[in-house]
Design an enzyme around this catalytic site. Structure first.
Site, PDB file in Angstrom:
ATOM      1  N   GLU A  51       1.136 -34.684  30.784  1.00  0.00           N
ATOM      2  CA  GLU A  51       0.139 -33.757  30.251  1.00  0.00           C
ATOM      3  C   GLU A  51      -1.178 -34.451  29.929  1.00  0.00           C
ATOM      4  OE1 GLU A  51       2.816 -30.165  28.300  1.00  0.00           O
ATOM      5  OE2 GLU A  51       1.798 -31.553  26.958  1.00  0.00           O
ATOM      6  N   GLN A  90       8.537  16.354   9.432  1.00  0.00           N
ATOM      7  CA  GLN A  90       7.513  15.366   9.752  1.00  0.00           C
ATOM      8  C   GLN A  90       6.144  16.004   9.910  1.00  0.00           C
ATOM      9  OE1 GLN A  90       8.101  11.864   9.683  1.00  0.00           O
ATOM     10  NE2 GLN A  90       9.736  12.965   8.632  1.00  0.00           N
ATOM     11  N   GLN A 139     -10.754   0.765   1.149  1.00  0.00           N
ATOM     12  CA  GLN A 139     -11.184  -0.142   0.079  1.00  0.00           C
ATOM     13  C   GLN A 139      -9.998  -0.879  -0.553  1.00  0.00           C
ATOM     14  OE1 GLN A 139     -11.639   3.151   0.181  1.00  0.00           O
ATOM     15  NE2 GLN A 139     -11.353   4.144  -1.798  1.00  0.00           N
ATOM     16  N   HIS A 152       0.085 -39.004  22.165  1.00  0.00           N
ATOM     17  CA  HIS A 152       1.430 -38.470  21.969  1.00  0.00           C
ATOM     18  C   HIS A 152       2.475 -39.464  22.466  1.00  0.00           C
ATOM     19  CE1 HIS A 152      -0.571 -34.675  21.195  1.00  0.00           C
ATOM     20  NE2 HIS A 152       0.591 -34.042  21.021  1.00  0.00           N
ATOM     21  N   TYR A 167       0.854  -1.180   0.000  1.00  0.00           N
ATOM     22  CA  TYR A 167       0.000   0.000   0.000  1.00  0.00           C
ATOM     23  C   TYR A 167       0.893   1.234   0.000  1.00  0.00           C
ATOM     24  CZ  TYR A 167      -3.507   3.457   0.887  1.00  0.00           C
ATOM     25  OH  TYR A 167      -4.313   4.560   0.752  1.00  0.00           O
ATOM     26  N   SER A 185       2.609   9.815  10.855  1.00  0.00           N
ATOM     27  CA  SER A 185       4.033   9.936  11.153  1.00  0.00           C
ATOM     28  C   SER A 185       4.286  10.714  12.441  1.00  0.00           C
ATOM     29  CB  SER A 185       4.745  10.622   9.989  1.00  0.00           C
ATOM     30  OG  SER A 185       6.140  10.557  10.152  1.00  0.00           O
ATOM     31  N   ASN A 232      -3.007   6.507   6.650  1.00  0.00           N
ATOM     32  CA  ASN A 232      -3.656   7.298   7.688  1.00  0.00           C
ATOM     33  C   ASN A 232      -4.334   6.392   8.721  1.00  0.00           C
ATOM     34  OD1 ASN A 232      -6.042   6.381   6.507  1.00  0.00           O
ATOM     35  ND2 ASN A 232      -6.388   8.278   5.378  1.00  0.00           N
ATOM     36  N   HIS A 289       3.852  16.010   6.877  1.00  0.00           N
ATOM     37  CA  HIS A 289       3.269  14.758   6.387  1.00  0.00           C
ATOM     38  C   HIS A 289       1.746  14.805   6.405  1.00  0.00           C
ATOM     39  CE1 HIS A 289       5.948  11.597   5.143  1.00  0.00           C
ATOM     40  NE2 HIS A 289       6.790  11.852   6.117  1.00  0.00           N
ATOM     41  N   ASP A 337      14.268   8.483   5.251  1.00  0.00           N
ATOM     42  CA  ASP A 337      13.055   8.445   4.425  1.00  0.00           C
ATOM     43  C   ASP A 337      13.369   8.107   2.975  1.00  0.00           C
ATOM     44  OD1 ASP A 337      11.088   8.856   6.260  1.00  0.00           O
ATOM     45  OD2 ASP A 337      10.810  10.982   5.849  1.00  0.00           O
ATOM     46  N   GLU A 387       8.422   6.702  16.532  1.00  0.00           N
ATOM     47  CA  GLU A 387       8.682   6.110  15.219  1.00  0.00           C
ATOM     48  C   GLU A 387      10.072   6.530  14.739  1.00  0.00           C
ATOM     49  OE1 GLU A 387       6.807   6.283  10.683  1.00  0.00           O
ATOM     50  OE2 GLU A 387       6.451   7.910  12.111  1.00  0.00           O
ATOM     51  N   HIS A 388      10.339   7.829  14.759  1.00  0.00           N
ATOM     52  CA  HIS A 388      11.641   8.384  14.407  1.00  0.00           C
ATOM     53  C   HIS A 388      12.209   9.100  15.627  1.00  0.00           C
ATOM     54  CE1 HIS A 388       9.174   8.660  10.617  1.00  0.00           C
ATOM     55  NE2 HIS A 388      10.207   7.974  10.161  1.00  0.00           N
TER      56      HIS A 388
END
Length: 428
Positions: free
Chosen positions: A410, A255, A186, A415, A124, A233, A209, A258, A356, A322-323
């Site tokens: 067990e 940033q 979608q 087994h 994506y 971001s 987003n 963004h 980036d 994140e950064h």
């Protein structure tokens, strides 16, 4: 930007709260769209593209001729820049390859691990307010290194119903042949269920987003894996008196532009620097083409003064950015002790923009505090580790009794029997 001095640690979580809606706020919208796409396929995709992107598209797949024509519409300088970035990203990710691991855990018991590429991968690529063609490099290059056999790219169309030439060229450069003009919820739904046009995939990659983030999380309920929760971001800059105020302000704004739901935070033990950065932000923001977006993001952001380095370190690990940019003299104190961060940029000459685009590290990173538990995209993100084992007659005799005892404890008699039958045959 709002200035806060020496906030109490008990108040940090509220102070650092991201400007995002909760999952509950938007999950019902995502569910409705997922259900429509699952039932109506391409028809639902077209309807939501018209609704959200204000464009009607007859065929959502980009024709191959359009992909091939994109290169001629770009400058030679940009093409060389993209190729340079691709080369550096390839070098860094190819170096992450690991060999087959094989161990004889007991005499006659050999265990090994091998990695296999994920066959079908969905990428994506955000393309709404800015066509992020650099993200294609970050995702397609490692996918190609490990040998993912099918890469499907979805990106929102522009107002003319087209895909940016930069995206088309970069995708073709990376060996992607299936590109679809569909974005948002979608697109994630199409990759999750498959439609008449969009192939279903096994794992979905890419930032987006808040709606895309929740859509990716919902995809996991239908058996499709995702790279990580990667939403709006965010950037934290930790700086002292050695930092350059102009550089720091430019990094924060890089940033903030963004999106309106981005967040940037400065942590410093220098009141002088804090004031200088605040003034630099006011000066620099007026020159930005995306000024309106940056201003809204800046409204969600903070300048925080803390008077000791241990508090500065603690707030990093609480926020899990994140950064993270470290513009400090004692870089080793921070780099050795940071536990939670997506990607770290060290020194006055290491802007976040480098990661980036062209330094080589990956810019698809966990946001919203998920860096406490998630890594950014890397070579392993596109592979599965499969374990193998082979046990000889001697091997099953060496570990068989331990298996029998544990299975019996067990309460799993079948087994135990699976081992007992073999051991009896070897004794006869």
């Amino acid at each position: 930007m709002k200035i806060i001095e020496n906030p109490k640690q008990d108040d940090w979580l509220e102070l650092l709260k991201r400007p995002t809606q909760t999952v509950d706020d938007i999950e019902s919208i995502v569910n409705d769209i997922f259900n429509d796409v699952m039932i109506q396929g391409d028809e639902a995709i077209a309807s939501y593209t018209s609704k959200f992107d204000n464009v009607a598209i007859e065929s959502i797949e980009v024709p191959f001729d359009d992909i091939m024509a994109a290169e001629s519409k770009l400058s030679a300088e940009l093409i060389e820049a993209i190729k340079l970035a691709k080369s550096n990203i390839y070098k860094f990710h190819a170096a992450q390859k690991t060999d087959k691991l094989s161990v004889e855990t007991a005499e006659g018991v050999i265990c090994w691990q091998e990695k296999r590429a994920i066959d079908k991968v969905g990428l994506y690529i955000p393309g709404g307010t800015a066509p992020l063609f650099s993200t294609i490099l970050m995702l397609a290059v490692p996918a190609k290194i490990v040998g993912c056999s099918e890469l499907i790219l979805c990106t929102p169309p522009n107002k003319e119903g087209q895909v940016a030439d930069e995206i088309l060229y970069t995708a073709h450069l990376c060996g992607i042949r299936k590109i679809f003009r569909v974005g948002g919820i979608q697109a994630i739904a199409g990759l999750t269920f498959g439609t008449e046009s969009i192939p279903q995939v096994y794992k979905i990659f890419g930032p987006g987003n808040q709606f895309v983030t929740v859509a990716k999380q919902l995809a996991t309920k239908y058996g499709v894996a995702i790279d990580m929760p990667a939403g709006p971001s965010e950037l934290m800059v930790v700086a002292d008196e050695s930092a350059n105020a102009s550089y720091v302000a430019s990094d924060l704004l890089s940033q903030a532009e963004h999106g309106v739901d981005s967040q940037v935070i400065l942590i410093t033990n220098s009141k002088v620097l804090l004031g200088e950065v605040n003034q630099e932000i006011s000066n620099q923001i007026t020159e930005l083409p995306r000024k309106a977006i940056a201003e809204k993001a800046i409204a969600n952001s903070k300048l925080i003064y803390l008077d000791d380095m241990h508090s500065m370190l603690s707030i990093i690990n609480v926020y899990a950015p994140e950064h993270l940019i470290l513009a400090v003299k004692d870089k080793d104190f921070f780099t050795y002790n940071i536990r939670n961060a997506g990607s770290v940029f060290i020194g006055n000459y290491t802007p976040e923009s480098a990661g980036d685009y062209a330094s080589g590290t990956n810019h698809t990173l966990p946001t919203n505090g998920f860096a406490k538990a998630y890594s950014g995209v890397n070579l392993d993100s596109f592979q599965k580790s499969i374990t193998f084992q082979e046990i000889s007659k001697e091997g099953i005799q060496n570990i068989g009794n331990a298996i029998e005892l544990m299975a019996e404890a067990e309460g799993l008699q079948a087994h135990k029997n699976a081992v007992t039958l073999r051991l009896k045959d070897l004794e006869s």
